[in-house]
Write a protein that holds these residues in place. Structure first.
Motif, PDB file in Angstrom:
ATOM      1  N   LYS A   1       0.821  -1.199   0.000  1.00 55.15           N
ATOM      2  CA  LYS A   1       0.000   0.000   0.000  1.00 55.15           C
ATOM      3  C   LYS A   1       0.864   1.262   0.000  1.00 55.15           C
ATOM      4  O   LYS A   1       0.558   2.220  -0.684  1.00 55.15           O
ATOM      5  CB  LYS A   1      -0.924  -0.025   1.218  1.00 55.15           C
ATOM      6  N   TYR A   2       1.934   1.249   0.804  1.00 53.05           N
ATOM      7  CA  TYR A   2       2.848   2.388   0.890  1.00 53.05           C
ATOM      8  C   TYR A   2       4.280   1.917   0.643  1.00 53.05           C
ATOM      9  O   TYR A   2       5.056   1.722   1.581  1.00 53.05           O
ATOM     10  CB  TYR A   2       2.745   3.051   2.261  1.00 53.05           C
ATOM     11  N   PRO A   3       4.668   1.737  -0.610  1.00 54.66           N
ATOM     12  CA  PRO A   3       6.011   1.209  -0.894  1.00 54.66           C
ATOM     13  C   PRO A   3       7.132   2.166  -0.507  1.00 54.66           C
ATOM     14  O   PRO A   3       8.212   1.725  -0.110  1.00 54.66           O
ATOM     15  CB  PRO A   3       5.994   0.955  -2.404  1.00 54.66           C
ATOM     16  N   ASN A   4       6.893   3.477  -0.586  1.00 52.71           N
ATOM     17  CA  ASN A   4       7.942   4.425  -0.217  1.00 52.71           C
ATOM     18  C   ASN A   4       8.275   4.354   1.268  1.00 52.71           C
ATOM     19  O   ASN A   4       9.435   4.509   1.648  1.00 52.71           O
ATOM     20  CB  ASN A   4       7.541   5.852  -0.585  1.00 52.71           C
ATOM     21  N   VAL A   5       7.286   4.123   2.086  1.00 54.15           N
ATOM     22  CA  VAL A   5       7.523   4.002   3.530  1.00 54.15           C
ATOM     23  C   VAL A   5       8.353   2.754   3.823  1.00 54.15           C
ATOM     24  O   VAL A   5       9.314   2.802   4.609  1.00 54.15           O
ATOM     25  CB  VAL A   5       6.180   3.967   4.303  1.00 54.15           C
ATOM     26  N   ALA A   6       8.022   1.648   3.177  1.00 51.90           N
ATOM     27  CA  ALA A   6       8.772   0.409   3.397  1.00 51.90           C
ATOM     28  C   ALA A   6      10.215   0.557   2.909  1.00 51.90           C
ATOM     29  O   ALA A   6      11.153   0.135   3.598  1.00 51.90           O
ATOM     30  CB  ALA A   6       8.084  -0.750   2.690  1.00 51.90           C
ATOM     31  N   GLN A   7      10.398   1.174   1.745  1.00 57.55           N
ATOM     32  CA  GLN A   7      11.756   1.383   1.243  1.00 57.55           C
ATOM     33  C   GLN A   7      12.542   2.314   2.159  1.00 57.55           C
ATOM     34  O   GLN A   7      13.743   2.116   2.374  1.00 57.55           O
ATOM     35  CB  GLN A   7      11.718   1.955  -0.172  1.00 57.55           C
ATOM     36  N   SER A   8      11.891   3.302   2.709  1.00 60.95           N
ATOM     37  CA  SER A   8      12.567   4.216   3.630  1.00 60.95           C
ATOM     38  C   SER A   8      12.996   3.499   4.904  1.00 60.95           C
ATOM     39  O   SER A   8      14.104   3.730   5.416  1.00 60.95           O
ATOM     40  CB  SER A   8      11.652   5.389   3.985  1.00 60.95           C
ATOM     41  N   ILE A   9      12.152   2.633   5.414  1.00 60.81           N
ATOM     42  CA  ILE A   9      12.490   1.883   6.635  1.00 60.81           C
ATOM     43  C   ILE A   9      13.662   0.944   6.366  1.00 60.81           C
ATOM     44  O   ILE A   9      14.608   0.880   7.166  1.00 60.81           O
ATOM     45  CB  ILE A   9      11.258   1.116   7.145  1.00 60.81           C
ATOM     46  N   PHE A  10      13.626   0.240   5.251  1.00 61.28           N
ATOM     47  CA  PHE A  10      14.737  -0.663   4.928  1.00 61.28           C
ATOM     48  C   PHE A  10      16.031   0.107   4.681  1.00 61.28           C
ATOM     49  O   PHE A  10      17.105  -0.332   5.061  1.00 61.28           O
ATOM     50  CB  PHE A  10      14.390  -1.542   3.722  1.00 61.28           C
ATOM     51  N   GLY A  11      15.946   1.254   4.046  1.00 54.77           N
ATOM     52  CA  GLY A  11      17.118   2.087   3.848  1.00 54.77           C
ATOM     53  C   GLY A  11      17.673   2.610   5.159  1.00 54.77           C
ATOM     54  O   GLY A  11      18.886   2.647   5.377  1.00 54.77           O
ATOM     55  N   PHE A  12      16.790   3.019   6.058  1.00 51.50           N
ATOM     56  CA  PHE A  12      17.191   3.484   7.387  1.00 51.50           C
ATOM     57  C   PHE A  12      17.935   2.391   8.144  1.00 51.50           C
ATOM     58  O   PHE A  12      18.992   2.632   8.734  1.00 51.50           O
ATOM     59  CB  PHE A  12      15.933   3.925   8.157  1.00 51.50           C
ATOM     60  N   LEU A  13      17.402   1.175   8.103  1.00 50.92           N
ATOM     61  CA  LEU A  13      18.047   0.059   8.789  1.00 50.92           C
ATOM     62  C   LEU A  13      19.383  -0.305   8.155  1.00 50.92           C
ATOM     63  O   LEU A  13      20.365  -0.560   8.857  1.00 50.92           O
ATOM     64  CB  LEU A  13      17.107  -1.155   8.797  1.00 50.92           C
ATOM     65  N   ALA A  14      19.438  -0.305   6.826  1.00 47.70           N
ATOM     66  CA  ALA A  14      20.700  -0.628   6.146  1.00 47.70           C
ATOM     67  C   ALA A  14      21.764   0.416   6.458  1.00 47.70           C
ATOM     68  O   ALA A  14      22.921   0.073   6.721  1.00 47.70           O
ATOM     69  CB  ALA A  14      20.479  -0.726   4.637  1.00 47.70           C
ATOM     70  N   GLY A  15      21.404   1.684   6.450  1.00 49.11           N
ATOM     71  CA  GLY A  15      22.361   2.739   6.754  1.00 49.11           C
ATOM     72  C   GLY A  15      22.850   2.677   8.193  1.00 49.11           C
ATOM     73  O   GLY A  15      24.036   2.870   8.475  1.00 49.11           O
ATOM     74  N   GLY A  16      21.941   2.391   9.125  1.00 54.82           N
ATOM     75  CA  GLY A  16      22.335   2.277  10.526  1.00 54.82           C
ATOM     76  C   GLY A  16      23.250   1.096  10.787  1.00 54.82           C
ATOM     77  O   GLY A  16      24.240   1.205  11.529  1.00 54.82           O
TER      78      GLY A  16
END
Length: 106
Positions: free
Chosen positions: A54-69
């Motif tokens: 439903k909200y792919p940008n939110v999911a991609q942002s969360i995965f990017g946040f986790l990968a960067g951290g």
């Protein structure tokens, strides 16, 4: 959703197998590198099948946040740079819609 799982599995194997062969028993390095690859693979998989979420940008942002951290943790950074790495990962997740189509796998 199966593209997300397949992409995460493919990226984790693409990074995990060489790390397992060449890390000389450093299990923490294997886990961290594989986790980063899984999160980046999820960002790629979400872009392949955007209509499944439903909200792919939110999911991609969360995965990017986790990968960067996790990447900042792997570099043994201070807390400030861990936050900065997470924010950069968040921005990569937000802009994944534009850069994923140019990323080529070997």
């Amino acid at each position: 959703m199966k593209f997300v799982v397949f992409s995460a599995l493919f990226c984790s194997l693409l990074v995990g197998i060489p790390t397992l062969l060449f890390s000389h028993g450093n299990w923490l390095e294997l886990i961290v590198r594989t986790a980063i690859a899984i999160f980046i693979g999820c960002m790629i998989g979400i872009e392949i099948s955007r209509e499944d979420l439903k909200y792919p940008n939110v999911a991609q942002s969360i995965f990017g946040f986790l990968a960067g951290g996790i990447f900042a943790y792997w570099l043994e950074s201070t807390v400030t740079f861990m936050v900065l790495g997470s924010v950069i990962g968040l921005l990569l997740g937000l802009t994944a819609r534009w850069w994923v189509k140019y990323a080529q796998l070997p």
